[in-house]
Enzyme design. Structure first.
Site, PDB file in Angstrom:
ATOM      1  N   ARG A  50     -17.290  -5.147  10.775  1.00  0.00           N
ATOM      2  CA  ARG A  50     -15.565  -4.898  11.123  1.00  0.00           C
ATOM      3  C   ARG A  50     -16.217  -3.443  11.752  1.00  0.00           C
ATOM      4  O   ARG A  50     -16.648  -2.740  11.728  1.00  0.00           O
ATOM      5  CB  ARG A  50     -14.862  -4.549  10.676  1.00  0.00           C
ATOM      6  CG  ARG A  50     -14.010  -6.114   9.989  1.00  0.00           C
ATOM      7  CD  ARG A  50     -13.646  -6.021   8.601  1.00  0.00           C
ATOM      8  NE  ARG A  50     -13.089  -5.060   7.823  1.00  0.00           N
ATOM      9  CZ  ARG A  50     -11.849  -4.197   7.221  1.00  0.00           C
ATOM     10  NH1 ARG A  50     -11.871  -5.714   5.621  1.00  0.00           N
ATOM     11  NH2 ARG A  50     -10.924  -3.812   6.948  1.00  0.00           N
ATOM     12  N   ARG A 106       0.943  -1.531   0.606  1.00  0.00           N
ATOM     13  CA  ARG A 106       0.430   0.001   0.132  1.00  0.00           C
ATOM     14  C   ARG A 106       0.751   1.126  -0.006  1.00  0.00           C
ATOM     15  O   ARG A 106       0.940   2.327   0.032  1.00  0.00           O
ATOM     16  CB  ARG A 106      -0.888   0.424   1.310  1.00  0.00           C
ATOM     17  CG  ARG A 106      -2.005  -1.000   1.496  1.00  0.00           C
ATOM     18  CD  ARG A 106      -2.697  -0.700   2.357  1.00  0.00           C
ATOM     19  NE  ARG A 106      -3.493  -1.492   3.129  1.00  0.00           N
ATOM     20  CZ  ARG A 106      -5.025  -1.958   3.141  1.00  0.00           C
ATOM     21  NH1 ARG A 106      -5.303  -0.438   3.382  1.00  0.00           N
ATOM     22  NH2 ARG A 106      -5.186  -3.744   3.164  1.00  0.00           N
ATOM     23  N   ARG A 124      -9.640   6.409   5.904  1.00  0.00           N
ATOM     24  CA  ARG A 124      -8.992   5.116   5.434  1.00  0.00           C
ATOM     25  C   ARG A 124      -8.583   4.797   4.118  1.00  0.00           C
ATOM     26  O   ARG A 124      -8.236   5.338   3.127  1.00  0.00           O
ATOM     27  CB  ARG A 124      -9.332   3.757   5.457  1.00  0.00           C
ATOM     28  CG  ARG A 124      -9.395   2.906   6.518  1.00  0.00           C
ATOM     29  CD  ARG A 124     -10.752   1.800   7.484  1.00  0.00           C
ATOM     30  NE  ARG A 124     -10.798   0.911   6.428  1.00  0.00           N
ATOM     31  CZ  ARG A 124     -11.999   0.306   5.800  1.00  0.00           C
ATOM     32  NH1 ARG A 124     -13.235   0.274   6.686  1.00  0.00           N
ATOM     33  NH2 ARG A 124     -11.348  -0.803   5.000  1.00  0.00           N
TER      34      ARG A 124
HETATM   35  P1  AP5 Z   1      -7.915  -4.553   4.607  1.00  0.00           P
HETATM   36  O1  AP5 Z   1      -9.182  -5.250   5.811  1.00  0.00           O
HETATM   37  O2  AP5 Z   1      -7.220  -4.552   3.982  1.00  0.00           O
HETATM   38  O3  AP5 Z   1      -9.183  -3.472   4.484  1.00  0.00           O
HETATM   39  P2  AP5 Z   1      -9.211  -2.701   2.380  1.00  0.00           P
HETATM   40  O4  AP5 Z   1      -8.052  -3.279   1.985  1.00  0.00           O
HETATM   41  O5  AP5 Z   1      -9.474  -0.975   3.330  1.00  0.00           O
HETATM   42  O6  AP5 Z   1      -9.713  -3.506   2.451  1.00  0.00           O
HETATM   43  P3  AP5 Z   1     -11.106  -3.971   2.519  1.00  0.00           P
HETATM   44  O7  AP5 Z   1     -11.284  -4.952   3.093  1.00  0.00           O
HETATM   45  O8  AP5 Z   1     -12.398  -2.769   3.175  1.00  0.00           O
HETATM   46  O9  AP5 Z   1     -11.978  -3.958   0.658  1.00  0.00           O
HETATM   47  P4  AP5 Z   1     -12.099  -5.060   0.100  1.00  0.00           P
HETATM   48  O10 AP5 Z   1     -11.484  -4.015  -1.193  1.00  0.00           O
HETATM   49  O11 AP5 Z   1     -11.224  -6.218   0.551  1.00  0.00           O
HETATM   50  O12 AP5 Z   1     -13.991  -4.687  -0.434  1.00  0.00           O
HETATM   51  P5  AP5 Z   1     -14.546  -6.195   0.043  1.00  0.00           P
HETATM   52  O13 AP5 Z   1     -14.124  -7.099  -1.150  1.00  0.00           O
HETATM   53  O14 AP5 Z   1     -14.239  -7.238   1.498  1.00  0.00           O
HETATM   54  O15 AP5 Z   1      -7.400  -3.826   6.103  1.00  0.00           O
HETATM   55  C1  AP5 Z   1      -7.423  -3.266   7.346  1.00  0.00           C
HETATM   56  C2  AP5 Z   1      -6.778  -2.370   8.021  1.00  0.00           C
HETATM   57  O16 AP5 Z   1      -5.180  -3.039   8.231  1.00  0.00           O
HETATM   58  C3  AP5 Z   1      -5.920  -0.870   7.345  1.00  0.00           C
HETATM   59  O17 AP5 Z   1      -6.592  -0.269   7.881  1.00  0.00           O
HETATM   60  C4  AP5 Z   1      -4.404  -0.689   7.859  1.00  0.00           C
HETATM   61  O18 AP5 Z   1      -4.925  -0.154   8.919  1.00  0.00           O
HETATM   62  C5  AP5 Z   1      -4.046  -2.533   8.048  1.00  0.00           C
HETATM   63  N1  AP5 Z   1      -3.501  -3.005   6.832  1.00  0.00           N
HETATM   64  C6  AP5 Z   1      -3.424  -3.529   5.927  1.00  0.00           C
HETATM   65  N2  AP5 Z   1      -2.587  -4.153   4.646  1.00  0.00           N
HETATM   66  C7  AP5 Z   1      -2.487  -2.876   5.373  1.00  0.00           C
HETATM   67  C8  AP5 Z   1      -0.770  -3.284   4.177  1.00  0.00           C
HETATM   68  N3  AP5 Z   1      -0.102  -3.625   3.714  1.00  0.00           N
HETATM   69  N4  AP5 Z   1       0.076  -1.821   4.699  1.00  0.00           N
HETATM   70  C9  AP5 Z   1      -0.413  -0.856   6.407  1.00  0.00           C
HETATM   71  N5  AP5 Z   1      -1.744  -1.209   6.995  1.00  0.00           N
HETATM   72  C10 AP5 Z   1      -2.462  -1.866   6.636  1.00  0.00           C
HETATM   73  O19 AP5 Z   1     -16.094  -5.639  -0.568  1.00  0.00           O
HETATM   74  C11 AP5 Z   1     -16.422  -4.752   0.039  1.00  0.00           C
HETATM   75  C12 AP5 Z   1     -17.948  -4.771   0.825  1.00  0.00           C
HETATM   76  O20 AP5 Z   1     -18.630  -4.483  -1.361  1.00  0.00           O
HETATM   77  C13 AP5 Z   1     -18.878  -6.256   0.596  1.00  0.00           C
HETATM   78  O21 AP5 Z   1     -19.669  -6.025   1.637  1.00  0.00           O
HETATM   79  C14 AP5 Z   1     -19.140  -7.220   0.114  1.00  0.00           C
HETATM   80  O22 AP5 Z   1     -19.703  -7.876  -0.441  1.00  0.00           O
HETATM   81  C15 AP5 Z   1     -19.277  -5.514  -1.202  1.00  0.00           C
HETATM   82  N6  AP5 Z   1     -18.976  -5.755  -3.126  1.00  0.00           N
HETATM   83  C16 AP5 Z   1     -17.979  -6.310  -3.424  1.00  0.00           C
HETATM   84  N7  AP5 Z   1     -17.756  -6.307  -4.226  1.00  0.00           N
HETATM   85  C17 AP5 Z   1     -18.902  -6.327  -5.259  1.00  0.00           C
HETATM   86  C18 AP5 Z   1     -19.218  -5.365  -6.521  1.00  0.00           C
HETATM   87  N8  AP5 Z   1     -18.201  -5.904  -7.438  1.00  0.00           N
HETATM   88  N9  AP5 Z   1     -20.366  -4.873  -6.625  1.00  0.00           N
HETATM   89  C19 AP5 Z   1     -21.617  -4.219  -4.949  1.00  0.00           C
HETATM   90  N10 AP5 Z   1     -20.708  -5.553  -4.201  1.00  0.00           N
HETATM   91  C20 AP5 Z   1     -19.113  -5.581  -4.258  1.00  0.00           C
END
Ligand code: AP5
Length: 213
Positions: free
Chosen positions: A159, A87, A170
């Site tokens: 979450r 990231r 974020r």
């Molecule tokens: P992390 O858990 O990685 O969260 P994020 O990157 O913020 O990503 P998300 O998990 O929130 O979203 P996603 O893109 O996976 O979406 P999802 O598929 O779930 O990180 C959390 C924290 O950890 C960070 O803030 C940081 O503090 C730390 N961290 C992690 N990695 C780090 C790093 N490398 N460096 C530093 N800190 C780090 O989908 C979301 C929703 O949308 C779901 O409900 C799903 O059903 C829906 N959805 C998904 N796709 C679609 C679609 N195509 N159409 C409609 N709805 C959809």
């Protein structure tokens, strides 16, 4: 093969990772999931990471790079989806170096491009299984029985960082730190932009089309 899924919080990285590990021989490295497991287990790493995560900030690069090094050591020879890592540009350069030490490289970086307005709705409505990680949404993909996972019967929760004020931070972190990382990968010709606002099936197809070229 090693691929990176990069995109804003809620852009669908985790959802697509689960599809790909089910249908192809990938394993998923989700740094967010690893950090949440460490928090649940009450480890030193979890204690250190929690404050950053609760505030929507990035966990420091050195901690993240060590986690990834350990994961790659334990999973030599496997095809990996890097979900949520790197990231920062510094993480991207470290990953390149760690992989090169194993004579490996990143093959493609998929950038899930999406309008930020959609993300708040996706994240505030998201629910996840604490046991198997299955991802739900209260409107678009609800579990059959409220608070219970369809796949494993585990508890389905909201979450703690999916609150609007933390989501705003974020998203700012994404723009400030991951934006330059995307440009870094663009300059290496590894970046493939996909439209993350389409249905999960169509997002999957876009990635699949590139991987089977
Ligand atoms: P992390 O858990 O990685 O969260 P994020 O990157 O913020 O990503 P998300 O998990 O929130 O979203 P996603 O893109 O996976 O979406 P999802 O598929 O779930 O990180 C959390 C924290 O950890 C960070 O803030 C940081 O503090 C730390 N961290 C992690 N990695 C780090 C790093 N490398 N460096 C530093 N800190 C780090 O989908 C979301 C929703 O949308 C779901 O409900 C799903 O059903 C829906 N959805 C998904 N796709 C679609 C679609 N195509 N159409 C409609 N709805 C959809």
């Amino acid at each position: 093969m090693n691929i990176v899924f990069i995109g804003a919080p809620g852009s669908g990285k985790g959802t697509q990772s689960r599809e790909f590990i089910e249908k192809y021989k990938f394993i998923q490295l989700s740094t967010g999931d690893l950090l949440r497991s460490a928090i649940s287990a009450g480890t030193e790493l979890g204690k250190e990471a929690k404050a950053f995560m609760d505030a929507g900030k990035l966990v420091p690069d050195d901690i993240m790079v060590n986690i990834v090094k350990g994961f790659l050591r334990d999973n030599r020879g496997k095809s990996v989806i890097f979900d949520g890592f790197p990231r920062t540009v510094s993480q991207a350069k470290s990953l390149q170096q760690v992989l090169a030490e194993q004579e490996l490289a990143i093959d493609r970086v998929f950038y899930f491009k999406i309008n930020p307005q959609i993300l708040i709705k996706r994240l505030t409505g998201r629910r996840v299984c604490t046991n198997c990680g299955e991802i739900y949404h209260i409107e678009t993909k609800p579990s059959k029985k409220e608070l219970t996972c369809d796949v494993c019967g585990g508890s389905v929760v909201h979450r703690s960082d999916d609150k609007e004020d933390v989501i705003t931070e974020r998203l700012a972190q994404f723009e400030n730190n991951t934006g330059p990382t995307i440009e870094y990968y663009r300059s290496t010709n590894l970046l493939v932009e996909i439209d993350g606002s389409l249905t999960p099936e169509l997002v999957f197809k876009q990635i699949q089309n590139v991987l089977t070229l």
